[in-house]
Design an enzyme around this catalytic site. Sequence first.
Site, PDB file in Angstrom:
ATOM      1  N   LYS A  22       0.940  -1.278  -0.132  1.00  0.00           N
ATOM      2  CA  LYS A  22      -0.125   0.011   0.149  1.00  0.00           C
ATOM      3  C   LYS A  22       0.988   1.393   0.084  1.00  0.00           C
ATOM      4  O   LYS A  22       0.615   2.315  -0.773  1.00  0.00           O
ATOM      5  CB  LYS A  22      -0.882  -0.083   1.428  1.00  0.00           C
ATOM      6  CG  LYS A  22      -1.839   1.123   1.188  1.00  0.00           C
ATOM      7  CD  LYS A  22      -2.350   1.441   2.405  1.00  0.00           C
ATOM      8  CE  LYS A  22      -1.626   2.278   3.625  1.00  0.00           C
ATOM      9  NZ  LYS A  22      -2.157   3.013   4.499  1.00  0.00           N
ATOM     10  N   ASN A  23       1.891   1.339   0.990  1.00  0.00           N
ATOM     11  CA  ASN A  23       2.855   2.459   0.747  1.00  0.00           C
ATOM     12  C   ASN A  23       3.495   2.857  -0.347  1.00  0.00           C
ATOM     13  O   ASN A  23       4.152   3.794  -0.399  1.00  0.00           O
ATOM     14  CB  ASN A  23       3.626   2.290   2.181  1.00  0.00           C
ATOM     15  CG  ASN A  23       2.793   2.191   3.495  1.00  0.00           C
ATOM     16  OD1 ASN A  23       1.720   2.910   3.517  1.00  0.00           O
ATOM     17  ND2 ASN A  23       3.618   1.936   4.588  1.00  0.00           N
ATOM     18  N   ARG A 102      -4.293  11.069   4.362  1.00  0.00           N
ATOM     19  CA  ARG A 102      -3.234  11.835   4.501  1.00  0.00           C
ATOM     20  C   ARG A 102      -2.398  11.707   3.123  1.00  0.00           C
ATOM     21  O   ARG A 102      -1.925  12.835   2.816  1.00  0.00           O
ATOM     22  CB  ARG A 102      -2.405  11.615   5.536  1.00  0.00           C
ATOM     23  CG  ARG A 102      -1.271  12.347   5.884  1.00  0.00           C
ATOM     24  CD  ARG A 102      -0.793  12.207   7.281  1.00  0.00           C
ATOM     25  NE  ARG A 102       0.288  13.239   7.513  1.00  0.00           N
ATOM     26  CZ  ARG A 102       0.359  14.283   8.048  1.00  0.00           C
ATOM     27  NH1 ARG A 102      -1.010  14.887   8.362  1.00  0.00           N
ATOM     28  NH2 ARG A 102       1.420  15.371   8.173  1.00  0.00           N
ATOM     29  N   CYS A 126      -3.733  13.456  12.829  1.00  0.00           N
ATOM     30  CA  CYS A 126      -4.439  12.152  12.675  1.00  0.00           C
ATOM     31  C   CYS A 126      -4.165  11.453  14.014  1.00  0.00           C
ATOM     32  O   CYS A 126      -3.426  11.938  14.978  1.00  0.00           O
ATOM     33  CB  CYS A 126      -3.609  11.248  11.652  1.00  0.00           C
ATOM     34  SG  CYS A 126      -2.185  10.854  11.868  1.00  0.00           S
ATOM     35  N   ARG A 131       2.217  14.797  12.668  1.00  0.00           N
ATOM     36  CA  ARG A 131       2.960  14.742  11.496  1.00  0.00           C
ATOM     37  C   ARG A 131       2.846  15.892  10.561  1.00  0.00           C
ATOM     38  O   ARG A 131       2.149  16.184   9.573  1.00  0.00           O
ATOM     39  CB  ARG A 131       2.365  13.357  10.718  1.00  0.00           C
ATOM     40  CG  ARG A 131       2.647  12.267  11.437  1.00  0.00           C
ATOM     41  CD  ARG A 131       2.528  10.714  10.582  1.00  0.00           C
ATOM     42  NE  ARG A 131       1.039  10.489  10.445  1.00  0.00           N
ATOM     43  CZ  ARG A 131       0.713   9.471   9.583  1.00  0.00           C
ATOM     44  NH1 ARG A 131       1.505   8.626   8.899  1.00  0.00           N
ATOM     45  NH2 ARG A 131      -0.594   9.108   9.453  1.00  0.00           N
ATOM     46  N   PRO A 132       3.541  16.979  10.847  1.00  0.00           N
ATOM     47  CA  PRO A 132       3.490  18.313  10.103  1.00  0.00           C
ATOM     48  C   PRO A 132       3.977  18.137   8.703  1.00  0.00           C
ATOM     49  O   PRO A 132       4.776  17.211   8.499  1.00  0.00           O
ATOM     50  CB  PRO A 132       4.078  19.256  11.064  1.00  0.00           C
ATOM     51  CG  PRO A 132       5.180  18.361  11.765  1.00  0.00           C
ATOM     52  CD  PRO A 132       4.441  17.071  11.843  1.00  0.00           C
ATOM     53  N   VAL A 133       3.677  19.282   7.685  1.00  0.00           N
ATOM     54  CA  VAL A 133       4.157  19.033   6.485  1.00  0.00           C
ATOM     55  C   VAL A 133       5.155  19.943   6.215  1.00  0.00           C
ATOM     56  O   VAL A 133       5.420  20.428   4.998  1.00  0.00           O
ATOM     57  CB  VAL A 133       2.920  19.234   5.636  1.00  0.00           C
ATOM     58  CG1 VAL A 133       1.756  18.064   5.759  1.00  0.00           C
ATOM     59  CG2 VAL A 133       2.417  20.445   5.816  1.00  0.00           C
ATOM     60  N   ASP A 134       5.837  20.774   7.128  1.00  0.00           N
ATOM     61  CA  ASP A 134       6.828  21.844   7.014  1.00  0.00           C
ATOM     62  C   ASP A 134       7.863  21.312   6.265  1.00  0.00           C
ATOM     63  O   ASP A 134       8.235  22.106   5.362  1.00  0.00           O
ATOM     64  CB  ASP A 134       7.265  22.365   8.401  1.00  0.00           C
ATOM     65  CG  ASP A 134       7.673  21.179   9.295  1.00  0.00           C
ATOM     66  OD1 ASP A 134       7.362  20.046   9.125  1.00  0.00           O
ATOM     67  OD2 ASP A 134       8.313  21.537  10.203  1.00  0.00           O
ATOM     68  N   ASP A 316       5.743   0.650  11.881  1.00  0.00           N
ATOM     69  CA  ASP A 316       4.260   0.015  11.432  1.00  0.00           C
ATOM     70  C   ASP A 316       4.013  -1.448  11.657  1.00  0.00           C
ATOM     71  O   ASP A 316       2.861  -1.956  11.530  1.00  0.00           O
ATOM     72  CB  ASP A 316       4.180   0.066   9.787  1.00  0.00           C
ATOM     73  CG  ASP A 316       3.644   1.411   9.433  1.00  0.00           C
ATOM     74  OD1 ASP A 316       3.181   2.333  10.267  1.00  0.00           O
ATOM     75  OD2 ASP A 316       3.429   1.722   8.373  1.00  0.00           O
ATOM     76  N   ILE A 338       9.215   7.119  16.463  1.00  0.00           N
ATOM     77  CA  ILE A 338       8.763   7.842  15.310  1.00  0.00           C
ATOM     78  C   ILE A 338       7.549   8.588  15.327  1.00  0.00           C
ATOM     79  O   ILE A 338       7.629   9.857  15.040  1.00  0.00           O
ATOM     80  CB  ILE A 338       8.331   6.763  14.050  1.00  0.00           C
ATOM     81  CG1 ILE A 338       9.543   5.655  13.745  1.00  0.00           C
ATOM     82  CG2 ILE A 338       8.172   7.390  12.688  1.00  0.00           C
ATOM     83  CD1 ILE A 338      10.817   6.168  13.541  1.00  0.00           C
ATOM     84  N   ARG A 408      -8.246  -0.394   5.334  1.00  0.00           N
ATOM     85  CA  ARG A 408      -7.359   0.549   4.632  1.00  0.00           C
ATOM     86  C   ARG A 408      -6.083  -0.316   4.141  1.00  0.00           C
ATOM     87  O   ARG A 408      -5.380   0.235   3.228  1.00  0.00           O
ATOM     88  CB  ARG A 408      -7.099   1.614   5.487  1.00  0.00           C
ATOM     89  CG  ARG A 408      -8.520   2.674   5.928  1.00  0.00           C
ATOM     90  CD  ARG A 408      -7.974   3.660   6.722  1.00  0.00           C
ATOM     91  NE  ARG A 408      -6.875   4.287   6.017  1.00  0.00           N
ATOM     92  CZ  ARG A 408      -5.767   4.624   7.281  1.00  0.00           C
ATOM     93  NH1 ARG A 408      -5.690   4.051   8.501  1.00  0.00           N
ATOM     94  NH2 ARG A 408      -4.536   5.216   6.571  1.00  0.00           N
TER      95      ARG A 408
END
Length: 429
Positions: A22-23, A102, A126, A131-134, A316, A338, A408
């Site tokens: 999936k990833n 996401r 989430c 989990r920022p997107v900076d 995971d 993590i 999912r």
Amino acid sequence: MDSIRVTGGNRLNGSIPISGAKNAALPLMIASILSPETLTLENVPRLTDVQKLAQILNNLGIDVTIAGKRPGQGEGYARTMRLNAANIVDTTAPYELVSQMRASFWVLGPLLARCGKARVSLPGGCAIGTRPVDMHLMGLEKLGAEIELDSGYVNASAPNGLTGTTIHFDKVSVGATHNVLMAASMAKGTTVLENAACEPEIGDVARCLAAMGAKIEGIDTNTLVIEGAQTMHGTTHTVLPDRIETGTYAMAVAMAGGDVMLENARADLLQSALDVLVEAGAKVEASDKGIRVSRNGNGIKPVNVETAPHPGFPTDLQAQLMALMTRAEGVSTITESIFENRFMHVQELARLGADIKLDGDTATITGVQRMKGAPVMATDLRASVSLIIAGLAAEGQTTVNRVYHLDRGFERIEEKLGNCGAQIERLSA
């Protein structure tokens, strides 16, 4: 809302086919934005996340077919997906779509590279952390994008295109690496990504981008050197096997006992996790057919593990390992380095009789001789499958509620485990 009921006590014997990752499948689908020609993906898993992303891409104007069927035209078990982005009609990914998944935020880089502009909703937080997107935005700005944040959206533009440069990530980020790697594949000149994530799924995407026209050196390392292409072309690419699904079923066998061949699995994708399983008392044999996992007679031994970026122990698989350690003959520790807030399965495992104590980012698990089935609630994807693993060894029935999380990331889990002797069934509300 569906639930899954497991009656514990059965050993697992037989074979389980491992699905495509999936990833890797999700960013590979997004990579189709870069080319006006058709990208054909083989071994795509049938998951709700894949279906949702297909809808998001379709909203942008990308034609998505699965073995000749468009989304909603029938379930089937087809695994070949064709994506054609010849006519991108919209460069906006709205909140109502991005909030559902996401990974859809990763359309930002490819849209910017191909169309020169993009408006993409911030994904928000989430269940397993912020989990920022900076770092995504920093990388794209370094490539020359102009970025503004407005009302929960990222407005990005690059009217003169993107230009290659050296980008150093302060922290290893799988998402930022995917996003910036795809954008850099069409940037003018050379881009160097330092301290990039080197998970196998990123290598899989990089190989596909190379087949589409970008020149990429350093694949599977933490330094990627990308020579951008003016135009990207179509290709056919096979999604690599899912290492997280592999590790999950390997731990299920270690928990229940038995002997199972994980078909098409690749040991090189999760060696650190397999090493931990051997330490815990399982027997692991890799071959060109897959990975055979068995545990017969001997008990489960305690282990001490800290999650880490690849090639370390995957975050995971943390919840699944914790479920296994609830029956170990001794005390184990698992440190989650993590994601914050990724121990929500602890209270649900405790409902089955597990003895787990938390201290910050470390869980101490004292193995118990027996656990008893109970109703439990899935809080996220990996937590939900950990409850199924625990249920395999618990006395009586364990009912896992809110299994939409499972769908999912795990393809037909009840069928795969059931074919190996587990007493497991899906209950429809």
